[in-house]
Scaffold this motif. Structure first.
Motif, mmCIF file in Angstrom:
data_model
loop_
_atom_site.group_PDB
_atom_site.id
_atom_site.type_symbol
_atom_site.label_atom_id
_atom_site.label_comp_id
_atom_site.label_asym_id
_atom_site.label_seq_id
_atom_site.Cartn_x
_atom_site.Cartn_y
_atom_site.Cartn_z
ATOM 1 N N LEU A 170 48.984 100.407 -99.668
ATOM 2 C CA LEU A 170 49.864 99.617 -100.530
ATOM 3 C C LEU A 170 50.893 100.440 -101.280
ATOM 4 O O LEU A 170 51.781 99.881 -101.922
ATOM 5 N N SER A 171 50.810 101.762 -101.189
ATOM 6 C CA SER A 171 51.826 102.605 -101.819
ATOM 7 C C SER A 171 53.112 102.657 -101.001
ATOM 8 O O SER A 171 54.129 103.182 -101.457
ATOM 9 N N ASN A 172 53.081 102.091 -99.811
ATOM 10 C CA ASN A 172 54.259 102.072 -98.930
ATOM 11 C C ASN A 172 55.177 100.913 -99.306
ATOM 12 O O ASN A 172 55.340 99.941 -98.572
ATOM 13 N N ASN A 173 55.794 101.019 -100.482
ATOM 14 C CA ASN A 173 56.566 99.895 -100.999
ATOM 15 C C ASN A 173 57.827 99.613 -100.203
ATOM 16 O O ASN A 173 58.408 98.541 -100.303
ATOM 17 N N ALA A 174 58.282 100.558 -99.387
ATOM 18 C CA ALA A 174 59.477 100.313 -98.579
ATOM 19 C C ALA A 174 59.165 99.434 -97.369
ATOM 20 O O ALA A 174 60.063 98.827 -96.785
ATOM 21 N N SER A 175 57.892 99.337 -96.998
ATOM 22 C CA SER A 175 57.510 98.598 -95.796
ATOM 23 C C SER A 175 56.784 97.297 -96.083
ATOM 24 O O SER A 175 56.646 96.449 -95.205
ATOM 25 N N ILE A 176 56.308 97.129 -97.318
ATOM 26 C CA ILE A 176 55.567 95.923 -97.698
ATOM 27 C C ILE A 176 56.409 95.126 -98.683
ATOM 28 O O ILE A 176 56.904 95.661 -99.670
ATOM 29 N N ASN A 177 56.559 93.844 -98.428
ATOM 30 C CA ASN A 177 57.411 93.004 -99.263
ATOM 31 C C ASN A 177 56.646 92.100 -100.220
ATOM 32 O O ASN A 177 57.188 91.664 -101.229
ATOM 33 N N ARG A 178 55.401 91.808 -99.914
ATOM 34 C CA ARG A 178 54.567 90.998 -100.807
ATOM 35 C C ARG A 178 53.100 91.239 -100.474
ATOM 36 O O ARG A 178 52.753 91.447 -99.307
ATOM 37 N N VAL A 179 52.266 91.206 -101.514
ATOM 38 C CA VAL A 179 50.822 91.368 -101.329
ATOM 39 C C VAL A 179 50.128 90.124 -101.875
ATOM 40 O O VAL A 179 50.373 89.706 -103.012
ATOM 41 N N LEU A 180 49.279 89.523 -101.052
ATOM 42 C CA LEU A 180 48.417 88.427 -101.492
ATOM 43 C C LEU A 180 47.000 88.967 -101.574
ATOM 44 O O LEU A 180 46.494 89.525 -100.594
ATOM 45 N N VAL A 181 46.359 88.831 -102.725
ATOM 46 C CA VAL A 181 44.974 89.277 -102.854
ATOM 47 C C VAL A 181 44.099 88.064 -103.114
ATOM 48 O O VAL A 181 44.349 87.278 -104.024
ATOM 49 N N ILE A 182 43.076 87.906 -102.285
ATOM 50 C CA ILE A 182 42.225 86.726 -102.304
ATOM 51 C C ILE A 182 40.797 87.182 -102.565
ATOM 52 O O ILE A 182 40.159 87.782 -101.700
ATOM 53 N N GLY A 183 40.311 86.935 -103.772
ATOM 54 C CA GLY A 183 38.964 87.391 -104.095
ATOM 55 C C GLY A 183 38.675 87.308 -105.570
ATOM 56 O O GLY A 183 39.428 86.710 -106.336
ATOM 57 N N ASP A 184 37.580 87.944 -105.992
ATOM 58 C CA ASP A 184 37.174 87.872 -107.385
ATOM 59 C C ASP A 184 38.015 88.809 -108.249
ATOM 60 O O ASP A 184 38.880 89.540 -107.754
ATOM 61 N N LEU A 185 37.763 88.780 -109.553
ATOM 62 C CA LEU A 185 38.590 89.507 -110.506
ATOM 63 C C LEU A 185 38.555 91.010 -110.268
ATOM 64 O O LEU A 185 39.586 91.691 -110.354
ATOM 65 N N GLU A 186 37.394 91.538 -109.956
ATOM 66 C CA GLU A 186 37.275 92.983 -109.712
ATOM 67 C C GLU A 186 38.104 93.400 -108.500
ATOM 68 O O GLU A 186 38.803 94.416 -108.519
ATOM 69 N N PHE A 187 38.061 92.596 -107.449
ATOM 70 C CA PHE A 187 38.834 92.885 -106.241
ATOM 71 C C PHE A 187 40.330 92.786 -106.527
ATOM 72 O O PHE A 187 41.120 93.619 -106.096
ATOM 73 N N GLN A 188 40.719 91.761 -107.281
ATOM 74 C CA GLN A 188 42.126 91.605 -107.651
ATOM 75 C C GLN A 188 42.634 92.833 -108.405
ATOM 76 O O GLN A 188 43.722 93.353 -108.114
ATOM 77 N N ASN A 189 41.861 93.297 -109.373
ATOM 78 C CA ASN A 189 42.293 94.435 -110.184
ATOM 79 C C ASN A 189 42.413 95.716 -109.364
ATOM 80 O O ASN A 189 43.329 96.514 -109.565
ATOM 81 N N ARG A 190 41.515 95.922 -108.432
ATOM 82 C CA ARG A 190 41.580 97.107 -107.565
ATOM 83 C C ARG A 190 42.858 97.094 -106.729
ATOM 84 O O ARG A 190 43.509 98.127 -106.562
ATOM 85 N N VAL A 191 43.201 95.910 -106.211
ATOM 86 C CA VAL A 191 44.419 95.810 -105.400
ATOM 87 C C VAL A 191 45.651 96.036 -106.264
ATOM 88 O O VAL A 191 46.571 96.772 -105.883
ATOM 89 N N LYS A 192 45.698 95.414 -107.447
ATOM 90 C CA LYS A 192 46.853 95.568 -108.332
ATOM 91 C C LYS A 192 47.059 97.023 -108.744
ATOM 92 O O LYS A 192 48.193 97.500 -108.846
ATOM 93 N N GLU A 193 45.970 97.756 -108.985
ATOM 94 C CA GLU A 193 46.070 99.162 -109.361
ATOM 95 C C GLU A 193 46.618 100.019 -108.222
ATOM 96 O O GLU A 193 47.223 101.072 -108.457
ATOM 97 N N SER A 194 46.410 99.578 -106.984
ATOM 98 C CA SER A 194 46.826 100.358 -105.814
ATOM 99 C C SER A 194 48.222 100.025 -105.324
ATOM 100 O O SER A 194 48.839 100.809 -104.602
ATOM 101 N N SER A 195 48.732 98.839 -105.706
ATOM 102 C CA SER A 195 49.976 98.355 -105.116
ATOM 103 C C SER A 195 51.191 98.721 -105.958
ATOM 104 O O SER A 195 51.161 98.648 -107.183
ATOM 105 N N SER A 196 52.267 99.080 -105.271
ATOM 106 C CA SER A 196 53.534 99.360 -105.948
ATOM 107 C C SER A 196 54.529 98.229 -105.741
ATOM 108 O O SER A 196 55.689 98.346 -106.112
ATOM 109 N N VAL A 197 54.072 97.121 -105.128
ATOM 110 C CA VAL A 197 54.927 95.937 -104.952
ATOM 111 C C VAL A 197 54.245 94.725 -105.580
ATOM 112 O O VAL A 197 53.100 94.810 -106.032
ATOM 113 N N GLU A 198 54.957 93.610 -105.594
ATOM 114 C CA GLU A 198 54.445 92.401 -106.229
ATOM 115 C C GLU A 198 53.121 91.950 -105.614
ATOM 116 O O GLU A 198 52.964 91.916 -104.397
ATOM 117 N N VAL A 199 52.159 91.611 -106.478
ATOM 118 C CA VAL A 199 50.848 91.136 -106.043
ATOM 119 C C VAL A 199 50.631 89.711 -106.554
ATOM 120 O O VAL A 199 50.763 89.448 -107.746
#
Length: 328
Positions: A170-199
């Protein structure tokens, strides 16, 4: 195959699709035909997942509901808002490009997200930590890719990746345009911490239940079998299970739910109109249920998740020249 290659393939598949004049709705219809014709094989693959304790039983009635919904969709990429003083304002809907869907392997989510991505001309990468429903999902992806190939579309438009290294992907912000995270709060937070694009967070597969009174024994029995919920019970109310959080009243229940929830579904069991009203108005959830349980393993994803919206204002009659008559 490394992450950069996967993302590069997704980007090129999206670019190539944008250059093809194709009826995506007919394409999706043909995919459903392919899936329904392969029903027996899908059920066999699904049985392997079930025998391996790695999946749930697929219900083709739900897939039928999904087909009916998707084939009703008319995607308006360009829509007039008003015409005044020789100026026209349009709402322009564009594809994002490449979407990463971080999810738990639920086959219904895979089918719906994949087909809505195709309808809106996005590429999508499904990312999961575990190979849940692996045999079922891989077969369905093969069927989807077979139809893409018949239409001359790059099969990398839909990809599946297993990894727990979210940051590297998810650090490849030039290649990813949007991130959808589907799961519980802990999973959501892990993805948000890793992503440099909109989640965009979708709290699916987790339920918050506040019990103030129980008049229906069947609901109590269903609750005791659920392993994907947090249960809050009003003080002094006796229940037949131990795994719950005691709260003073509906206000405390809502406060704790809002602090801990992933925001998918909240349920209240009560005979008090005032408690039900307070719960419905104040709990932070996409779905709120009063005196009933929600256990269906399928949820509709809003089409707006797949479209980038912008307003275009120009002189009357110019829009046809700008977009070649593709607007309505």
């Amino acid at each position: 195959m490394n992450n950069r290659t996967i993302l590069g393939n997704a980007t090129m598949a999206h670019v190539n699709l944008m250059d093809i004049n194709i009826d995506t709705k007919q394409l999706v219809k043909d995919i459903f035909i392919e899936i329904n014709e392969a029903k027996e094989d899908i059920l066999k693959a699904n049985m392997i997942d079930i025998r391996n304790n790695n999946g749930f039983e697929i219900d083709f009635n739900i897939i039928g509901m999904m087909e009916e919904e998707l084939l009703k969709i008319d995607v308006l990429y360009n829509k007039i808002i008003y015409l005044e003083n020789n100026l026209e304002e349009y709402l322009l809907n564009d594809s994002f490009g490449t979407i990463c869907a971080m999810y738990n392997g639920n086959t219904y989510y895979l089918i719906e997200l994949a087909l809505k991505s195709i309808l809106t001309r996005n590429s999508i990468i499904f990312v999961s930590e575990k190979n849940y429903m692996d045999f079922t999902n891989r077969l369905i992806l093969i069927l989807i890719k077979n139809i893409l190939d018949k239409y001359g579309i790059d099969k990398n438009l839909i990809q599946l990746l297993y990894t727990n290294d979210f940051h590297d992907l998810l650090s490849n912000n030039a290649s990813i345009n949007r991130v959808l995270v589907i799961g519980d709060l802990e999973f959501q937070n892990r993805v948000k911490e890793s992503s440099s694009v909109e989640v965009i967070c979708l709290g699916i597969d987790r339920y918050d239940i506040y019990i103030e009174v129980i008049n229906n024994i069947s609901i109590l029995e269903a609750l005791s079998k659920m392993d994907c919920c947090d249960i809050y019970v009003k003080s002094e109310l006796k229940v037949s299970f131990d795994d719950y959080i005691e709260v003073k009243d509906v206000e405390e229940a809502v406060g704790q739910i809002n602090f801990n929830t992933a925001g998918h579904a909240s349920i209240i069991l009560t005979d008090s109109v005032s408690s039900a009203s307070y719960f419905v108005k104040n709990v932070k959830a996409d779905n709120v249920f009063v005196n009933t349980l929600f256990t269906q393993n399928y949820l509709k994803f809003d089409m707006d998740l797949f479209l980038r919206k912008k307003k275009v204002i120009c002189n009357s009659g110019m829009m046809n020249s700008l977009f070649g008559g593709s607007y309505e």
